[in-house]
Motif scaffolding. Sequence first.
Motif, PDB file in Angstrom:
ATOM      1  N   CYS A  68      -9.913   1.140 -15.020  1.00 23.40           N
ATOM      2  CA  CYS A  68      -8.979   0.092 -15.478  1.00 23.40           C
ATOM      3  C   CYS A  68      -8.255   0.571 -16.732  1.00 23.40           C
ATOM      4  O   CYS A  68      -8.629   0.212 -17.867  1.00 23.40           O
ATOM      5  CB  CYS A  68      -9.729  -1.203 -15.757  1.00 23.40           C
ATOM      6  SG  CYS A  68     -10.545  -1.908 -14.315  1.00 23.40           S
ATOM      7  N   ASP A  86      -5.933   0.866 -19.876  1.00 19.78           N
ATOM      8  CA  ASP A  86      -5.269  -0.136 -20.712  1.00 19.78           C
ATOM      9  C   ASP A  86      -3.873   0.368 -21.104  1.00 19.78           C
ATOM     10  O   ASP A  86      -3.438   1.445 -20.685  1.00 19.78           O
ATOM     11  CB  ASP A  86      -6.106  -0.487 -21.937  1.00 19.78           C
ATOM     12  CG  ASP A  86      -6.414   0.719 -22.818  1.00 19.78           C
ATOM     13  OD1 ASP A  86      -5.571   1.646 -22.867  1.00 19.78           O
ATOM     14  OD2 ASP A  86      -7.467   0.743 -23.460  1.00 19.78           O
ATOM     15  N   ARG A  88      -2.663   1.122 -24.141  1.00 19.40           N
ATOM     16  CA  ARG A  88      -2.538   1.754 -25.456  1.00 19.40           C
ATOM     17  C   ARG A  88      -1.607   2.979 -25.369  1.00 19.40           C
ATOM     18  O   ARG A  88      -1.539   3.661 -24.328  1.00 19.40           O
ATOM     19  CB  ARG A  88      -3.910   2.147 -25.988  1.00 19.40           C
ATOM     20  CG  ARG A  88      -4.471   3.421 -25.396  1.00 19.40           C
ATOM     21  CD  ARG A  88      -5.848   3.741 -25.945  1.00 19.40           C
ATOM     22  NE  ARG A  88      -6.874   2.936 -25.286  1.00 19.40           N
ATOM     23  CZ  ARG A  88      -8.155   2.933 -25.669  1.00 19.40           C
ATOM     24  NH1 ARG A  88      -8.539   3.620 -26.709  1.00 19.40           N
ATOM     25  NH2 ARG A  88      -9.031   2.199 -25.012  1.00 19.40           N
ATOM     26  N   SER A 136     -11.157   3.520 -19.337  1.00 14.15           N
ATOM     27  CA  SER A 136     -10.212   2.564 -19.919  1.00 14.15           C
ATOM     28  C   SER A 136      -8.977   3.251 -20.495  1.00 14.15           C
ATOM     29  O   SER A 136      -8.023   2.587 -20.892  1.00 14.15           O
ATOM     30  CB  SER A 136     -10.898   1.749 -21.026  1.00 14.15           C
ATOM     31  OG  SER A 136     -11.138   2.549 -22.175  1.00 14.15           O
TER      32      SER A 136
END
Length: 533
Positions: free
Chosen positions: A168, A170, A172, A405
């Motif tokens: 998953c 993110d 950023r 992530s």
Amino acid sequence: MRNDVSGLAVVFNGEIYNHEELRSRLVARGHRFRTRTDTEVVLHMYQEYGEECVDLMQGMFAFSVIGDEFVYLARDRLGIKPLHLASIRGGRTLLFASELKALLRCSEVDRTVDTTPLADSFILNHGTGRNTLFRSIRSLRPGHWLLARNSNGKLEIEERRYFQLSVCPDARDDLEGALDLLEATLVDSVRTHAKCDFETGLHLSGGVDSGLIAWIAARERLALRSHTVTCDPEMGDAEVARRYARSLGLEHSEELIDFRSYVDAIPRFVWASESVPSLYPLTFFILCQRISEKGRVYLNGEGADELFAGYPEYVHPRSERRRLVENLNRAEQLGLPVSERVRQIVGSLASTVKYGDYLRKTLELYQQDQLEFNHLTVIDRCSMAASIEVRVPFLDDKMVEVVNSLPLSFKIPGRLRISKYILKRLFLRLAGELAYDPVLRSKEGLPSSGRQHLDQFVRYCSANIPDSYVEKHPYRQYFSNPDESGGGPKKCALLLFDLFHYQFVKRGGILDGGLDMQDFVAARSGEGQSIDF
């Protein structure tokens, strides 16, 4: 280990890396301990939390907790430690073990070969799901637990997944911040995995993954010895590993394997691996045998390619999708019993248009079946056959969570298509010029250090085994990969299948210590003779 107060017993394989933290939690709840072992922590964790105890455990493990009327079985999140099951006596008795050969020693366990894993491997190059090569034996899947209760002489079985792997990314965009997080997480993981009652050693291959672990371990003074394996001391990886270990101040050894030793090790390797193997891990098996007297615990860089997108398949989606579809079509033409899981995998990847979606799906797939069947199980088999423990810091629970992530562009930047980008950046940040050789060169890899011997053995099989052996072999269709000519590679693969069949179907997993590969090949030559190795 048994707890006289609760009446529970535990059989445990692996390491619980956060056992000290869990022990403190249990002591605060009134539990009293007799030892400092993580085994006793497992026993008390089940007593306190029941089936949900694994949610709090970090590590690699397969274990059972046994009471008067039940048995509870659990396996770690990624399947670093194996756990196999067999049901006999009309489902009234459940057998479990870390190795297939242990279950096969029971005469009531059927030894019929399950051809579905062979068909799946024909397409994906590895098995899938809970299937083993025997119809009567299955694996408890990674991230699952199983509870078997005795109910009026019958077994009631409940099985649940407690961990679902998910990539998953993110949103950023701070690469430097991500590097800080990655460094802190990996350093903590290496520290944790290096904790033991023995001096910790390192498997050093000359590439980024083991090189980064070695750099951290040397900086933190966690390991003093490194080992590599090679068939040629002048080959690139061996030379880089040697130079790198010297720069870090590590006591380094090289295990040189000649062709005769390579071939002589094949029967025991097949017996240890409990599969119809590729011979790529054979040099790792020999390495484990040779260094077993030098140490008991070794750190290994396995898992980084799966986490950070280090394989060509991640970078070249078109060729990979085409290969999978062609393999599936070929398998269907041959009438192979392909599992529904494999059909779903191929269909999902073939229908994916966007590169980001393809990369995310491939990362999830490779961190599951591919990682388990092609790497973790093989590493466990090879190392435990030598009575050593291999630990994999890249596959620490926290490490997997953090890396999964990260934005996909940190692993393979868009137009650059540089695999493992952020990991290479981290290595360069930490080690500076020392990282240049491992990062900038194309790594040959620890398993492929035996490539020249493998090629020679394939040629040997081609020269000694007649074409009629392939034509008459009842399993020939499972090894007729479309990108092979049908000569040496197929003969070699069928020979290894025969070796597996002899050791496990005919002998029930009992090692034939006098088995000689030259004689085994000669028996399939049609004339009972073969040229010398």
